[in-house]
Design a protein around this motif. Structure first.
Motif, mmCIF file in Angstrom:
data_model
loop_
_atom_site.group_PDB
_atom_site.id
_atom_site.type_symbol
_atom_site.label_atom_id
_atom_site.label_comp_id
_atom_site.label_asym_id
_atom_site.label_seq_id
_atom_site.Cartn_x
_atom_site.Cartn_y
_atom_site.Cartn_z
ATOM 1 N N VAL A 164 -42.798 -11.053 -3.495
ATOM 2 C CA VAL A 164 -41.495 -10.931 -4.017
ATOM 3 C C VAL A 164 -40.919 -12.422 -4.103
ATOM 4 N N GLU A 165 -40.329 -12.876 -4.999
ATOM 5 C CA GLU A 165 -39.615 -13.975 -5.358
ATOM 6 C C GLU A 165 -38.204 -13.999 -4.708
ATOM 7 N N VAL A 166 -37.652 -14.905 -3.982
ATOM 8 C CA VAL A 166 -36.465 -14.943 -3.671
ATOM 9 C C VAL A 166 -35.647 -16.026 -4.304
ATOM 10 N N ARG A 167 -34.469 -15.693 -5.034
ATOM 11 C CA ARG A 167 -33.717 -16.681 -5.844
ATOM 12 C C ARG A 167 -32.444 -16.728 -5.395
ATOM 13 N N TYR A 168 -31.690 -17.919 -5.542
ATOM 14 C CA TYR A 168 -30.256 -17.818 -5.495
ATOM 15 C C TYR A 168 -29.710 -18.372 -6.933
ATOM 16 N N HIS A 169 -28.553 -17.510 -7.167
ATOM 17 C CA HIS A 169 -27.934 -17.545 -8.437
ATOM 18 C C HIS A 169 -26.679 -17.284 -8.338
ATOM 19 N N ARG A 170 -25.708 -18.254 -8.784
ATOM 20 C CA ARG A 170 -24.270 -17.936 -8.780
ATOM 21 C C ARG A 170 -23.748 -17.084 -10.070
ATOM 22 N N PHE A 171 -23.445 -15.764 -9.589
ATOM 23 C CA PHE A 171 -23.240 -14.642 -10.532
ATOM 24 C C PHE A 171 -21.562 -15.197 -11.070
ATOM 25 N N ALA A 172 -21.232 -14.675 -12.314
ATOM 26 C CA ALA A 172 -19.822 -14.717 -12.658
ATOM 27 C C ALA A 172 -19.045 -13.816 -11.579
ATOM 28 N N SER A 173 -19.347 -12.548 -11.313
ATOM 29 C CA SER A 173 -18.907 -11.756 -10.455
ATOM 30 C C SER A 173 -19.108 -11.956 -8.976
ATOM 31 N N ASN B 162 -26.619 -14.017 -4.306
ATOM 32 C CA ASN B 162 -25.378 -14.968 -4.973
ATOM 33 C C ASN B 162 -24.729 -15.810 -3.806
ATOM 34 N N PRO B 163 -25.044 -16.743 -3.592
ATOM 35 C CA PRO B 163 -24.610 -17.504 -2.428
ATOM 36 C C PRO B 163 -22.919 -17.722 -2.474
ATOM 37 N N THR B 164 -22.326 -17.413 -3.697
ATOM 38 C CA THR B 164 -20.959 -17.749 -3.591
ATOM 39 C C THR B 164 -20.141 -16.668 -3.081
ATOM 40 N N ALA B 165 -20.888 -15.358 -3.070
ATOM 41 C CA ALA B 165 -20.514 -13.962 -2.771
ATOM 42 C C ALA B 165 -20.869 -13.568 -1.333
ATOM 43 N N ILE B 166 -21.552 -14.557 -0.837
ATOM 44 C CA ILE B 166 -21.873 -14.282 0.629
ATOM 45 C C ILE B 166 -21.423 -15.434 1.436
ATOM 46 N N SER B 167 -20.682 -14.814 2.630
ATOM 47 C CA SER B 167 -19.747 -15.731 3.666
ATOM 48 C C SER B 167 -20.237 -16.162 4.747
ATOM 49 N N SER B 168 -21.749 -15.744 5.017
ATOM 50 C CA SER B 168 -22.436 -16.104 6.370
ATOM 51 C C SER B 168 -23.715 -16.094 6.437
ATOM 52 N N GLN B 169 -24.372 -16.806 7.562
ATOM 53 C CA GLN B 169 -25.886 -16.302 7.402
ATOM 54 C C GLN B 169 -26.339 -14.694 7.836
ATOM 55 N N PRO B 170 -25.416 -14.120 8.815
ATOM 56 C CA PRO B 170 -25.513 -12.664 9.074
ATOM 57 C C PRO B 170 -25.469 -11.996 7.930
ATOM 58 N N GLU B 171 -24.384 -12.258 7.115
ATOM 59 C CA GLU B 171 -24.125 -11.543 5.694
ATOM 60 C C GLU B 171 -25.485 -11.531 4.960
ATOM 61 N N MET B 172 -25.868 -12.785 4.670
ATOM 62 C CA MET B 172 -27.265 -13.290 3.956
ATOM 63 C C MET B 172 -28.205 -12.383 4.306
ATOM 64 N N LEU B 173 -28.665 -12.337 5.687
ATOM 65 C CA LEU B 173 -29.595 -11.492 6.179
ATOM 66 C C LEU B 173 -29.607 -10.152 5.824
ATOM 67 N N CYS B 174 -28.423 -9.614 6.103
ATOM 68 C CA CYS B 174 -28.186 -8.031 5.858
ATOM 69 C C CYS B 174 -28.458 -7.928 4.381
ATOM 70 N N ILE B 175 -27.798 -8.725 3.533
ATOM 71 C CA ILE B 175 -28.332 -8.470 1.955
ATOM 72 C C ILE B 175 -29.451 -8.545 1.531
ATOM 73 N N LEU B 176 -30.232 -9.445 2.178
ATOM 74 C CA LEU B 176 -31.595 -9.780 1.706
ATOM 75 C C LEU B 176 -32.434 -8.767 2.376
ATOM 76 N N ALA B 177 -32.205 -8.303 3.332
ATOM 77 C CA ALA B 177 -32.908 -6.739 3.880
ATOM 78 C C ALA B 177 -32.704 -5.778 2.983
#
Length: 162
Positions: free
Chosen positions: A14-23, A38-53
């Motif tokens: 599985v490839e993991v990419r980062y992209h700034r979505f319009a929304s 979408n790094p602009t919609a994610i406010s913290s490392q813990p949130e990034m972890l939860c979304i990636l999971a």
């Protein structure tokens, strides 16, 4: 933990990419072996972890395009992916680990586990739905979900009973 999930994704192709979505409503998507965050919609490392999971959970549990959440089958697949993420990031033993580390309160437990408070609460709600009010984690501990706590059991010394 974030690195561990990235590695798990890589091992499974599985490839993991980062992209700034319009929304900013779109925090993450999984399509055909690619997770896009979408790094602009994610406010913290813990949130990034939860979304990636959760998105990795879609890789392991979902099929097809499930964006239309008015469709019951799509909602079921969404729930299955979330449940996968709960069990992956916070197995019962990790809550016990936090207890043994003397971590108290939901904020501190979430911080210790590296997840958001919302994700921790959703995980606890899932476990309560699955196991009821409490569950035995091992021979020495019972984990209670409401209120969140651990009961430590001590073995009886039968030779010293009355």
């Amino acid at each position: 933990m974030l690195d561990s999930l990235h590695h798990e994704a890589e091992i499974d192709g599985v490839e993991v990419r980062y992209h700034r979505f319009a929304s900013k409503r779109i925090r993450g998507l999984y399509v055909d072996g690619v997770i896009t965050l979408n790094p602009t919609a994610i406010s913290s490392q813990p949130e990034m972890l939860c979304i990636l999971a959760e998105e990795l959970g879609h890789h392991f549990t979902s099929s097809g395009i499930i964006l239309d959440q008015n469709n019951l089958l799509n909602r079921k697949q969404e729930l299955r992916a979330r449940r996968w993420s709960y069990h992956r990031l916070i197995p019962l033993e990790r809550i016990l680990e936090a207890y043994k580390a003397r971590v108290k309160g939901r904020f501190e437990i979430a911080d210790y586990l590296g997840v958001t408070e919302e994700f921790l609460q959703q995980t606890i709600d899932r476990y309560k739905e699955k196991y009821g009010v409490c569950v035995s984690v091992d021979d020495q501990h019972i984990l209670y979900f409401e209120p969140l706590g651990v009961l430590e059991l001590f073995p009886l010394d039968n030779d010293n009973l009355l």
